[in-house]
Every structure is written in C-alpha cells, then in structure tokens.
Design a protein around this motif. Sequence first.
Motif, PDB file in Angstrom:
ATOM      1  N   THR A 142       0.809  -1.220   0.000  1.00 36.09           N
ATOM      2  CA  THR A 142       0.000   0.000   0.000  1.00 36.09           C
ATOM      3  C   THR A 142       0.843   1.270   0.000  1.00 36.09           C
ATOM      4  N   GLY A 143       2.172   1.131   0.008  1.00 30.73           N
ATOM      5  CA  GLY A 143       3.040   2.305  -0.059  1.00 30.73           C
ATOM      6  C   GLY A 143       3.311   2.965   1.275  1.00 30.73           C
ATOM      7  N   GLU A 144       2.903   2.346   2.389  1.00 35.75           N
ATOM      8  CA  GLU A 144       3.184   2.918   3.707  1.00 35.75           C
ATOM      9  C   GLU A 144       4.635   2.722   4.104  1.00 35.75           C
ATOM     10  N   LEU A 145       5.291   1.732   3.509  1.00 40.87           N
ATOM     11  CA  LEU A 145       6.710   1.488   3.726  1.00 40.87           C
ATOM     12  C   LEU A 145       7.428   1.556   2.388  1.00 40.87           C
ATOM     13  N   ASP A 146       8.697   1.956   2.427  1.00 38.04           N
ATOM     14  CA  ASP A 146       9.513   1.963   1.222  1.00 38.04           C
ATOM     15  C   ASP A 146      10.204   0.617   1.016  1.00 38.04           C
ATOM     16  N   CYS A 147      10.606  -0.010   2.109  1.00 39.92           N
ATOM     17  CA  CYS A 147      11.317  -1.277   2.028  1.00 39.92           C
ATOM     18  C   CYS A 147      11.195  -1.990   3.371  1.00 39.92           C
ATOM     19  N   ALA A 148      11.595  -3.255   3.401  1.00 39.38           N
ATOM     20  CA  ALA A 148      11.480  -4.026   4.639  1.00 39.38           C
ATOM     21  C   ALA A 148      12.556  -5.096   4.674  1.00 39.38           C
ATOM     22  N   ILE A 149      13.026  -5.386   5.875  1.00 42.56           N
ATOM     23  CA  ILE A 149      13.969  -6.480   6.095  1.00 42.56           C
ATOM     24  C   ILE A 149      13.177  -7.656   6.640  1.00 42.56           C
ATOM     25  N   LEU A 150      13.161  -8.761   5.875  1.00 37.82           N
ATOM     26  CA  LEU A 150      12.323  -9.913   6.171  1.00 37.82           C
ATOM     27  C   LEU A 150      13.152 -11.186   6.108  1.00 37.82           C
ATOM     28  N   ALA A 151      12.561 -12.277   6.588  1.00 33.41           N
ATOM     29  CA  ALA A 151      13.190 -13.588   6.495  1.00 33.41           C
ATOM     30  C   ALA A 151      12.372 -14.450   5.542  1.00 33.41           C
ATOM     31  N   GLU A 152      13.043 -15.050   4.580  1.00 33.86           N
ATOM     32  CA  GLU A 152      12.347 -15.960   3.667  1.00 33.86           C
ATOM     33  C   GLU A 152      12.038 -17.277   4.374  1.00 33.86           C
ATOM     34  N   PRO A 153      11.001 -17.992   3.912  1.00 34.80           N
ATOM     35  CA  PRO A 153      10.141 -17.660   2.769  1.00 34.80           C
ATOM     36  C   PRO A 153       8.947 -16.808   3.203  1.00 34.80           C
ATOM     37  N   PHE A 154       8.368 -16.103   2.250  1.00 34.01           N
ATOM     38  CA  PHE A 154       7.108 -15.397   2.468  1.00 34.01           C
ATOM     39  C   PHE A 154       6.379 -15.361   1.131  1.00 34.01           C
ATOM     40  N   PRO A 155       5.085 -15.060   1.123  1.00 32.17           N
ATOM     41  CA  PRO A 155       4.317 -15.120  -0.127  1.00 32.17           C
ATOM     42  C   PRO A 155       4.910 -14.242  -1.220  1.00 32.17           C
ATOM     43  N   ASP A 156       4.894 -14.738  -2.436  1.00 32.83           N
ATOM     44  CA  ASP A 156       5.405 -13.981  -3.578  1.00 32.83           C
ATOM     45  C   ASP A 156       4.463 -12.818  -3.867  1.00 32.83           C
ATOM     46  N   THR A 157       4.941 -11.624  -3.650  1.00 28.70           N
ATOM     47  CA  THR A 157       4.108 -10.437  -3.850  1.00 28.70           C
ATOM     48  C   THR A 157       4.620  -9.564  -4.992  1.00 28.70           C
ATOM     49  N   GLY A 158       5.537 -10.105  -5.791  1.00 29.77           N
ATOM     50  CA  GLY A 158       6.070  -9.324  -6.899  1.00 29.77           C
ATOM     51  C   GLY A 158       7.037  -8.256  -6.476  1.00 29.77           C
ATOM     52  N   LEU A 159       7.632  -8.389  -5.291  1.00 28.99           N
ATOM     53  CA  LEU A 159       8.577  -7.400  -4.794  1.00 28.99           C
ATOM     54  C   LEU A 159       9.971  -7.642  -5.360  1.00 28.99           C
ATOM     55  N   ALA A 160      10.766  -6.596  -5.376  1.00 25.38           N
ATOM     56  CA  ALA A 160      12.192  -6.735  -5.669  1.00 25.38           C
ATOM     57  C   ALA A 160      12.888  -7.188  -4.396  1.00 25.38           C
ATOM     58  N   LEU A 161      13.836  -8.115  -4.511  1.00 28.96           N
ATOM     59  CA  LEU A 161      14.506  -8.682  -3.341  1.00 28.96           C
ATOM     60  C   LEU A 161      16.018  -8.625  -3.514  1.00 28.96           C
ATOM     61  N   ALA A 162      16.702  -8.344  -2.423  1.00 31.11           N
ATOM     62  CA  ALA A 162      18.158  -8.398  -2.393  1.00 31.11           C
ATOM     63  C   ALA A 162      18.566  -9.210  -1.166  1.00 31.11           C
ATOM     64  N   PRO A 163      19.299 -10.306  -1.349  1.00 36.86           N
ATOM     65  CA  PRO A 163      19.732 -11.106  -0.195  1.00 36.86           C
ATOM     66  C   PRO A 163      20.731 -10.339   0.655  1.00 36.86           C
ATOM     67  N   LEU A 164      20.608 -10.462   1.961  1.00 35.27           N
ATOM     68  CA  LEU A 164      21.526  -9.789   2.879  1.00 35.27           C
ATOM     69  C   LEU A 164      22.472 -10.794   3.551  1.00 35.27           C
ATOM     70  N   TYR A 165      21.890 -11.806   4.215  1.00 38.46           N
ATOM     71  CA  TYR A 165      22.739 -12.800   4.878  1.00 38.46           C
ATOM     72  C   TYR A 165      21.936 -14.053   5.216  1.00 38.46           C
TER      73      TYR A 165
END
Length: 307
Positions: free
Chosen positions: A138-161
């Motif tokens: 909904t655009g309330e956040l610009d980005c988020a740090i998450l742990a996989e797996p999570f539902p495919d929402t068409g987001l761009a992802l960059a692995p961190l660690y």
Amino acid sequence: MTLTELRYIVAVARERHFGRAAEACFVSQPTLSVAIKKLEEELDVKIFERGSSEVTMTPLGEAIVRQAQQVIEQAQAIKEIAKRGKDPLAGPLRLGIIYTIGPYLLPELVKNAIEQTPQMPLMLQENFTVKLLDMLRTGELDCAILAEPFPDTGLALAPLYDEPFYVAVPASHPLAMQPAISSAALKQETMLLLGTGHCFRDHVLEVCPEFARFASDAEGIRRSFEGSSLETIKHMVASGMGITVVPGLSIPRETHPHLRYVPFEAPVPTRRVVLAWRKSFTRYEAIAALRNAVYACTLPGVTRLSD
C-alpha cells in the motif's frame, strides 16, 4: 477527485473500519466519511459496503482501490524524482523489519546509517511479516527487512545474509554439555515457541516438525509453551521451563550464567534475511545505501550475501 480522498479509501480498505482509518489518516471520522461519500457520489458508484461490525469493498470498489493505490504511488514517485535531482539520498526512508531481527540488527544498522547517510533518516516500523508486506503493497513502507520464505508479492529482493540457528538450553541441562545437537534430540524436550504470527515460529517448526501438532499425548512430545518475544522465551529457558531455538544474531556477546547456546549438527538450519521493496520504488540509491549500512554491521556468525 483528490489524492486525499484516494488515501482515505485506501486506508478504509486496509483497516476495514472507518474509525481506525480516520485515526491512521490523522483526521476525524466525520471528515473521512464525508470525503468518501463525496467521492462515491462523484464516481456514481458504491465503493464500500457498510456493515455493523466491518466494512467490505464492493467488487467495483476493489478495482477502484487498487487503482487508487497506484495513483498514490505514482504521485509519490513524482516527488521522489524531484528529490533525486537534488540529492538521491535526501529525505527519510521508511523501513519495516520483523520482530525477530529488529532488536539485534537495528542498533548497529541505525548507527551506520546515521554515519554514512545523515540526510536519510530511517523511519522504522517493527511488525509481523504479513503486516509489513501489506504496508509495502500500500506504499506505507519503502522497504522491509524480512526472512524468507514469504508469499510472492512481486517485490524486488536483495539477499543480505544467511543466519544459522542455535539451541538455547538451561545451563544445568544435559544438552548444555554437548558440542552440537541434532534436531532429533529435541523431540523429547519441552519446546518454547513464539506465538502465532511470528515467521520464526514457522522456521522452528520446520526444524522440529513434531511440535506442530501441539498434542499433549503426541508421541515424542511432552508439551509446548508460547512466548511473545525471543527475549521473553530466553528468560523462560533460563528459569528451567524448557528449551528453544534462536537465530544466531540474537545470542548476546556476554555469557549468561543460566543459559547456554549450542549449535546444531550439520546440516545446520538457517534462515535467509533479505531486503524487499516495490519494483516501482524509484530511490535506487537509497536502497543501495541501506544495504551498505547492513553490510557494515558486525553480523557475527552469519554468511553475508550479495547479488
């Protein structure tokens, strides 16, 4: 039709309640209700069905809200384009992070961000994965740090660690003397778990699927408890109530007199931590700067990743 009215209908669609939507938009409920009614009259359609306990969208309303979200995002993109012309890193970055990562990554991450990009303050939101994904959408956040797996929402992802798991046991427990523990060895133990909604709970149940049944008479299970946070569960373990599984970064550097953290035998269970953002988000330099701030963190014991 105004952007404000579009923001109001997006808020109502998210909250399913006019009162909560008004609070989220920092306006009175009558103000919000009148604006939405005006928009419905202008469009000559009914966007919401008003129930006694919950507000639902009409089929046509769902399509209108989806388009409204895109319009709001595109309007924000125009502002971001203007900012990037002056300073690509100027302005706050709205960052979401899940509960089982925030307390252990944020202190050093925020320090690094302030030092490296003082013109880009982080506006932080700690929450469950599902909620953060919704706020990204909904655009309330610009980005988020998450742990996989999570539902495919068409987001761009960059692995961190990749972060290994450890078993936390009371210092007096027989397993505390082991150099490493197999997941099979946990079957006869009292397992302490995070409550429903925490993705790390699901990670633990993948390691120890026997505990997913939560039956007191299930073979190989004694009982299970739930806690609201990893730190609460650690205190429960220290008091001898059971054992638990924790992510590596949550292990404090100082030795606890009543707790021991024992590694798993190979193959060691891990979780992959990623940075996620909408593909339409235009502040690429801000995403890169945030990743650099993460990589500048100590991150003991994890395997750093890059594209």
